[in-house]
Scaffold this motif. Structure first.
Motif: not given
Length: 369
Positions: A215-217, A234-239, A243-245, A276-278
């Motif tokens: 998922t890439t925000l 616990t859910p993960i929040v992306l900013h 990118k969540l892998v 989480i990757m930037h």
């Protein structure tokens, strides 16, 4: 309609239904080899066939035959398609004559009319949009949100978002530009996770054959959680620019009917194992590997041939066969846009020597001499 056209649709319906003989399958394969449009039609129908199941219809439809008729009639009433393909592809037109041929031929039928399919699930009308291999598509959702579908992907959603949430189900890869509505969250269900947003732009990559779910925000904020009541992590929040892998894992099924039954594996996604990757969103979206596909560009950076192959298969609607496992370890950097299959493989073979043969829809990859 000609007798030959009748015969093609008859063979297609038998193959979709599972009633085709070996002779029927061989005859259809020969017809598809002789006419590429026939193969495109069959691939589109097969993709939509797999997107729905007979038990999704109303409970008052009891018999198999009633389900068949209901599905065909629904397809015959499909409205004008709203999905605009980014890459032109052949549309399938369902005529009364073809319906008659298919009804007579098979006991279970699902034939695609246009790129858009509408069917009924309980008291809801559900819409399904499919981008077959070799094509990308763009469509507006009922709330004004926009979705782009990459090759080999599909999305289903209610014709009207009438509840307290806007929920869609994605298979494959899609980019969403979500219309803001703070009082009505937008939720994407895919590959065992739920992605909840209020108004944002993000990309989701969750092909069944991939080893990871991404998922890439791009903008806004999203919340990712595991699907199912039993998952309390616990859910993960992306900013933005993240990118969540999440790796896919095969685990032993928790319930076994008998100790004598062979162990069953099932897929599990654990958010605790994710990373989480930037990403560099300063680059144009056409240059980002995560979003370049929306601009009809396939970008790959440091990927092995084994990782790149499924993308090429979806992009060009081909099947790739390696003659040696070592070939899958070859690594490539680059991008394709308007190249043909032959041009693409010529470019790859120039960067890292190997040989290939194109055999219809199959590409055979061999070690260099």
């Amino acid at each position: 309609m000609s007798n030959n056209s009748n015969r093609v649709w008859l063979l297609m319906s038998r193959c979709l239904n599972g009633e085709a003989s070996a002779a029927d399958e061989n005859e259809l394969e020969l017809l598809m080899q002789a006419d590429e449009s026939v193969r495109q039609q069959y691939n589109t129908m097969r993709a939509l066939w797999r997107s729905t199941a007979p038990d999704t219809f109303q409970d008052n439809i009891h018999t198999r035959e009633e389900v068949n008729v209901a599905r065909i009639l629904q397809l015959a009433r499909v409205e004008e398609a709203v999905a605009a393909p980014v890459v032109p592809a052949k549309r399938i037109w369902l005529t009364p004559q073809r319906v008659a041929v298919m009804v007579a031929a098979a006991s279970v039928l699902l034939i695609a009319a246009y790129w858009q399919l509408v069917y009924r699930s309980g008291d809801r009308r559900v819409q399904v949009i499919v981008a077959q291999n070799g094509s990308r598509m763009q469509s507006k959702l009922p709330d004004g949100s926009t979705v782009w579908l990459n090759a080999g992907s599909s999305i289903s959603y209610p014709v009207n978002f009438t509840g307290s949430q806007r929920e869609v189900e994605l298979k494959g890869e899609g980019y969403f530009d979500v219309a803001k509505n703070a009082g009505k969250p937008f939720i994407v269900h895919t590959a065992g996770i739920d992605i909840k947003v209020l108004g944002t732009a993000f990309n989701v990559k969750a092909y069944d054959t991939d080893k990871e779910v991404e998922t890439t925000l791009i903008s806004g904020m999203v919340q990712i959680s595991r699907s199912g009541k039993g998952q309390q992590a616990t859910p993960i929040v992306l900013h933005p620019d993240e990118k969540l892998v999440i790796p896919r894992k095969k685990v032993m099924a928790t319930a076994q009917k008998s100790a004598a039954v062979a162990p069953v594996t099932e897929e599990d996604l654990q958010l605790a194992d994710s990373k989480i990757m930037h990403i560099n969103t300063q680059l144009p979206s056409a240059e980002l590997a995560e979003t370049a596909w929306m601009h009809n560009r396939l970008v790959f950076k440091g990927e092995s041939f084994g990782e790149l192959a499924p993308k090429l298969e979806r992009w060009y609607d081909i099947a790739i066969e390696f003659t040696a496992p070592s070939l899958q370890a070859l690594r490539f950097n680059g991008s394709f846009e308007n190249e043909t299959v032959e041009q693409a493989f010529d470019a790859l073979a120039t960067a890292v020597p190997f040989r290939f043969q194109i055999q219809g829809h199959k590409v055979l990859v061999m070690a260099d001499k």
